[in-house]
Design an enzyme around this catalytic site. Structure first.
Site, mmCIF file in Angstrom:
data_model
loop_
_atom_site.group_PDB
_atom_site.id
_atom_site.type_symbol
_atom_site.label_atom_id
_atom_site.label_comp_id
_atom_site.label_asym_id
_atom_site.label_seq_id
_atom_site.Cartn_x
_atom_site.Cartn_y
_atom_site.Cartn_z
ATOM 1 C CG HIS A 70 -2.193 -0.745 1.059
ATOM 2 N ND1 HIS A 70 -2.367 -1.663 2.260
ATOM 3 C CD2 HIS A 70 -2.843 -1.366 -0.013
ATOM 4 C CE1 HIS A 70 -3.794 -2.532 1.554
ATOM 5 N NE2 HIS A 70 -4.413 -1.781 0.278
ATOM 6 C CD GLU A 73 -0.696 0.565 4.062
ATOM 7 O OE1 GLU A 73 -2.129 0.645 4.260
ATOM 8 O OE2 GLU A 73 -0.193 -0.633 4.894
ATOM 9 N NE ARG A 128 -6.506 0.365 0.325
ATOM 10 C CZ ARG A 128 -6.237 -0.777 1.904
ATOM 11 N NH1 ARG A 128 -5.800 0.329 2.733
ATOM 12 N NH2 ARG A 128 -6.507 -1.585 2.119
ATOM 13 N NE ARG A 146 -10.000 -5.042 0.818
ATOM 14 C CZ ARG A 146 -8.773 -5.039 1.547
ATOM 15 N NH1 ARG A 146 -7.364 -5.172 1.629
ATOM 16 N NH2 ARG A 146 -9.035 -4.032 2.688
ATOM 17 C CG HIS A 198 -0.026 -3.680 5.351
ATOM 18 N ND1 HIS A 198 -1.274 -3.301 3.772
ATOM 19 C CD2 HIS A 198 0.032 -5.109 4.720
ATOM 20 C CE1 HIS A 198 -1.893 -4.378 3.053
ATOM 21 N NE2 HIS A 198 -0.701 -5.214 3.377
ATOM 22 C CB SER A 199 1.819 1.427 8.871
ATOM 23 O OG SER A 199 1.678 2.687 7.797
ATOM 24 C CE1 TYR A 200 -3.772 4.725 10.542
ATOM 25 C CE2 TYR A 200 -3.984 3.661 12.361
ATOM 26 C CZ TYR A 200 -4.666 4.960 11.469
ATOM 27 O OH TYR A 200 -5.662 5.209 10.346
ATOM 28 C CE1 TYR A 250 -10.053 -2.169 7.945
ATOM 29 C CE2 TYR A 250 -9.162 -4.218 6.312
ATOM 30 C CZ TYR A 250 -9.800 -2.928 7.179
ATOM 31 O OH TYR A 250 -8.146 -2.334 6.712
ATOM 32 C CD GLU A 272 -2.288 -3.269 8.952
ATOM 33 O OE1 GLU A 272 -1.894 -1.868 8.672
ATOM 34 O OE2 GLU A 272 -2.536 -3.960 8.005
HETATM 35 O O1 LIG Z 1 -4.507 -2.011 5.070
HETATM 36 C C1 LIG Z 1 -4.473 -2.335 5.942
HETATM 37 C C2 LIG Z 1 -4.578 -0.677 6.983
HETATM 38 O O2 LIG Z 1 -2.143 -1.179 6.160
HETATM 39 C C3 LIG Z 1 -5.113 -3.159 6.415
HETATM 40 C C4 LIG Z 1 -5.376 -4.513 5.217
HETATM 41 C C5 LIG Z 1 -5.939 -5.386 6.798
HETATM 42 C C6 LIG Z 1 -6.117 -6.821 5.619
HETATM 43 C C7 LIG Z 1 -4.976 -7.886 6.062
HETATM 44 C C8 LIG Z 1 -4.772 -9.316 5.191
HETATM 45 C C9 LIG Z 1 -5.781 -8.919 4.088
HETATM 46 C C10 LIG Z 1 -6.756 -8.019 4.405
HETATM 47 C C11 LIG Z 1 -7.372 -7.211 4.674
HETATM 48 C C12 LIG Z 1 -6.532 -3.983 4.545
HETATM 49 O O3 LIG Z 1 -6.803 -2.978 4.536
HETATM 50 O O4 LIG Z 1 -5.757 -4.623 3.103
HETATM 51 ZN ZN LIG Z 2 -2.374 -1.659 4.423
#
Ligand SMILES: O=C(CO)C[C@@H](Cc1ccccc1)C(=O)O
Ligand SMILES: [Zn+2]
Length: 309
Positions: A70, A73, A128, A146, A198-200, A250, A272
């Protein structure tokens, strides 16, 4: 080329600076590090994996770690640079790192989403996604976390190209995702662990995020995550929460960790990093050093466990 010594590990480096660093660090010690381009990004930037480990004629088991999936981050690519520097500088003196690099290889992708990272430096600090273009929309990019083929677009993702969690037109529609997935598929017999940074939020997540169902290895993955979080906390008291993604942050489908786990990479983790929201993605450069030092302890904990199991 800038020599690795002139590189700052306590600043958020631009892509150009990181690219120069990759070129120089990868030729700084032919016995311990090499580089391989696993493909190009949508805008044509190279995705370069650094292979760390004592050179060996036989194939060694490996760990794969990526940073910067991302774009906004920024502490994430900073950590991958820090990890590479620490590995090379402590090999031979730190017994655990020496053992790890003698017995295993560590593949490090310092910046996964290169186009997006460059865009956050030059245009939109809060970007992002990738920067791909497709007909029928004026919106750019898809969320690379995703876009993996793991419950693709069934939860916590959007099919709207303008959404920050756009899952893409198909799984692996993003060339950056396909390049990484192809590399891991090609090496799946040797890759024992997948770590994505990733963060945060200060979380140590593991499968699944695409469902609330517990993974077959849930108890083991949780045990290792709790040990790694404790190691991290031992340095500055930074508190992490460990758990499966769906319940801990989530539900979200198409994530890289879920995909790697379902491919057979058992030890699959999403970090994270700092903080919990005071600065968020804009973590001050003054926190790069402490964040990287504490995260090293967690990653080394996981690596040591994987090495023994
Ligand atoms: O980016 C994030 C903030 O770094 C949280 C990650 C949480 C996540 C982690 C692993 C698999 C799917 C989602 C996201 O939404 O992709
Ligand atoms: Zn992320």
């Amino acid at each position: 080329k800038v020599s690795p010594r002139a590189h700052s590990y306590t600043k958020y480096n631009t892509w150009d600076t990181i690219q120069s660093w990759i070129a120089s660090i990868s030729t700084s010690n032919s016995d311990l590090i090499s580089k391989q381009v696993i493909g190009n990004t949508f805008e044509g930037r190279p995705m370069t994996v650094l292979k760390l480990g004592k050179r060996s004629s036989s194939t060694k088991p490996a760990i794969f770690m990526d940073c910067g999936i991302h774009a906004r981050e920024w502490i994430s690519p900073a950590f991958c640079q820090w990890f590479v520097k620490e590995a090379l500088s402590t090999y031979g003196s730190d017994s655990q790192m020496t053992s790890l690099l003698n017995q295993m290889d560590v593949f490090v992708l310092p910046v996964f989403n290169v186009d997006g990272y460059d865009f956050t430096h030059k245009s939109n600090r809060m970007w992002r996604k990738t920067r791909s273009r497709k007909s029928g929309t004026n919106c750019f990019g898809a969320d690379p976390n995703r876009n993996f083929n793991a419950g693709w677009c069934t939860a916590g993702a959007s099919s709207n190209p303008c959404s920050d969690t756009y899952c893409g037109s198909t799984p692996e529609s993003e060339i950056e995702v396909k390049n990484v997935a192809d590399f891991i598929r090609r090496n799946k017999s040797i890759i024992k662990a997948y770590i994505t940074i990733h963060s945060y939020s200060q979380l140590l997540l593991f499968p699944y995020s695409y469902t609330y169902e517990l993974a077959a290895d849930h108890s083991e993955l949780l045990k290792v995550a709790e040990g790694a979080s404790a190691a991290l906390r031992s340095l500055y008291g930074t508190a992490y929460t460990s758990g499966p993604g769906a319940a801990t942050i989530y539900p979200a489908a198409g994530g890289s960790d879920d995909w790697a786990y379902d491919l057979g990479v058992k030890y699959s983790y999403t970090f994270e990093l700092r903080d919990t929201g005071r600065y968020g993605f804009l973590l001050p450069e003054s926190q790069i050093k402490p964040t990287c030092e504490e995260t090293m302890l967690a990653v080394k904990y996981i690596a040591a466990y994987v090495q023994k199991n």
